[in-house]
Design a protein around this motif. Structure first.
Motif, PDB file in Angstrom:
ATOM      1  N   ILE A   4       0.828  -1.222   0.000  1.00 33.60           N
ATOM      2  CA  ILE A   4       0.000   0.000   0.000  1.00 33.60           C
ATOM      3  C   ILE A   4       0.853   1.258   0.000  1.00 33.60           C
ATOM      4  O   ILE A   4       0.475   2.258  -0.595  1.00 33.60           O
ATOM      5  N   PHE A   5       2.023   1.210   0.638  1.00 32.23           N
ATOM      6  CA  PHE A   5       2.832   2.433   0.706  1.00 32.23           C
ATOM      7  C   PHE A   5       3.641   2.664  -0.569  1.00 32.23           C
ATOM      8  O   PHE A   5       4.119   3.777  -0.797  1.00 32.23           O
ATOM      9  N   ILE A   8       0.724   4.700  -2.869  1.00 30.37           N
ATOM     10  CA  ILE A   8      -0.038   5.823  -2.309  1.00 30.37           C
ATOM     11  C   ILE A   8      -0.301   6.851  -3.414  1.00 30.37           C
ATOM     12  O   ILE A   8       0.633   7.279  -4.103  1.00 30.37           O
ATOM     13  N   ARG A  12      -2.360  12.247  -1.782  1.00 30.46           N
ATOM     14  CA  ARG A  12      -2.356  12.001  -0.330  1.00 30.46           C
ATOM     15  C   ARG A  12      -1.081  12.525   0.344  1.00 30.46           C
ATOM     16  O   ARG A  12      -1.014  12.607   1.567  1.00 30.46           O
ATOM     17  N   ILE A  23       2.423  11.155   4.709  1.00 30.30           N
ATOM     18  CA  ILE A  23       0.968  11.094   4.503  1.00 30.30           C
ATOM     19  C   ILE A  23       0.301  11.069   5.870  1.00 30.30           C
ATOM     20  O   ILE A  23       0.936  10.742   6.876  1.00 30.30           O
ATOM     21  N   ARG A  24      -0.973  11.401   5.895  1.00 34.50           N
ATOM     22  CA  ARG A  24      -1.745  11.206   7.122  1.00 34.50           C
ATOM     23  C   ARG A  24      -2.139   9.731   7.226  1.00 34.50           C
ATOM     24  O   ARG A  24      -2.454   9.082   6.225  1.00 34.50           O
ATOM     25  N   ALA A  26      -4.379   6.617   7.756  1.00 38.00           N
ATOM     26  CA  ALA A  26      -5.792   6.386   7.425  1.00 38.00           C
ATOM     27  C   ALA A  26      -6.623   6.014   8.653  1.00 38.00           C
ATOM     28  O   ALA A  26      -7.850   6.147   8.627  1.00 38.00           O
ATOM     29  N   PHE A  27      -5.982   5.538   9.692  1.00 33.13           N
ATOM     30  CA  PHE A  27      -6.678   5.144  10.927  1.00 33.13           C
ATOM     31  C   PHE A  27      -5.976   5.838  12.092  1.00 33.13           C
ATOM     32  O   PHE A  27      -5.306   5.191  12.913  1.00 33.13           O
ATOM     33  N   HIS A  33      -2.205  12.403  12.985  1.00 28.31           N
ATOM     34  CA  HIS A  33      -1.258  11.269  12.948  1.00 28.31           C
ATOM     35  C   HIS A  33      -0.681  11.146  11.530  1.00 28.31           C
ATOM     36  O   HIS A  33      -1.417  10.993  10.557  1.00 28.31           O
ATOM     37  N   LEU A  35       2.578   9.701   8.861  1.00 28.02           N
ATOM     38  CA  LEU A  35       3.580   8.663   8.612  1.00 28.02           C
ATOM     39  C   LEU A  35       4.648   9.223   7.682  1.00 28.02           C
ATOM     40  O   LEU A  35       4.324   9.816   6.642  1.00 28.02           O
ATOM     41  N   GLN A  88       4.508  -4.465  13.720  1.00 31.59           N
ATOM     42  CA  GLN A  88       4.453  -3.885  12.365  1.00 31.59           C
ATOM     43  C   GLN A  88       3.425  -4.630  11.531  1.00 31.59           C
ATOM     44  O   GLN A  88       3.433  -5.865  11.471  1.00 31.59           O
ATOM     45  N   THR A  89       2.526  -3.882  10.875  1.00 28.76           N
ATOM     46  CA  THR A  89       1.487  -4.496  10.039  1.00 28.76           C
ATOM     47  C   THR A  89       1.658  -4.172   8.561  1.00 28.76           C
ATOM     48  O   THR A  89       1.160  -4.918   7.720  1.00 28.76           O
ATOM     49  N   VAL A  90       2.310  -3.072   8.249  1.00 27.55           N
ATOM     50  CA  VAL A  90       2.632  -2.738   6.855  1.00 27.55           C
ATOM     51  C   VAL A  90       4.150  -2.851   6.736  1.00 27.55           C
ATOM     52  O   VAL A  90       4.894  -2.099   7.370  1.00 27.55           O
ATOM     53  N   HIS A  96       5.969   6.710  12.681  1.00 25.58           N
ATOM     54  CA  HIS A  96       4.735   7.332  13.151  1.00 25.58           C
ATOM     55  C   HIS A  96       5.061   8.641  13.870  1.00 25.58           C
ATOM     56  O   HIS A  96       5.932   8.668  14.753  1.00 25.58           O
TER      57      HIS A  96
END
Ligand code: 5GP
Ligand code: ZN
Length: 128
Positions: A4-5, A8, A12, A23-24, A26-27, A33, A35, A88-90, A96
């Motif tokens: 996803i990164f 982008i 965005r 970018i901001r 998304a959650f 917040h 990134l 880490q999920t991405v 952050h």
């Protein structure tokens, strides 16, 4: 493998230089917040070049200056999750930048130490 990164949409992006973009989230954990992400796909901080690491740090300052001007938060948390075990999920490096406001939680002491629930606030635990 899709990332996803790496995909982008340019609209965005709120800040960028040659190596890094912002970018901001998304959650968002809090309003604003943000990134900071290297343009090159690398998994974690430790695979980034020194130039990318320096660019990420410059990006933090730039994004912080923008947020100070628009949101005037009272503080920030800065964090990197490196590896699935660390949350880490991405799997494309990102830093952050999380604006904080006084009173947004009852007791903020410990900040990023709260990655392990119950271990964050050593001051509130009493001492042996
Ligand atoms: P991690 O858990 O890897 O440290 O953080 C991944 C971050 O990416 C999370 O804060 C999550 O909210 C954010 N995120 C996940 N998907 C997207 C997306 O499609 N767009 C943006 N801007 N942020 C995303
Ligand atoms: Zn990627």
């Amino acid at each position: 493998m899709p990332c996803i990164f790496c995909d982008i949409p340019t609209e965005r992006i709120v800040w960028q230089d040659e190596l890094v973009f912002a970018i901001r989230d998304a959650f968002p954990v809090t309003e604003g917040h943000t990134l900071l992400i290297p343009k090159r796909h690398v998994a974690t901080w430790f695979e980034a070049t020194e130039a990318e690491q320096r660019a990420l740090m410059r990006g933090l300052d730039a994004a912080k200056a923008q947020l100070d001007a628009t949101e005037a938060p009272d503080g920030y948390n800065i964090g990197i999750n490196a590896g699935a075990a660390a949350g880490q999920t991405v799997m494309h490096l990102h830093v952050h930048l999380i604006p904080r406001r006084t009173g947004d939680v009852d007791d903020p002491r410990g900040g990023v130490r709260h990655v392990i629930p119950g271990k964050g606030n050593y001051l509130g635990r009493g001492h042996d």
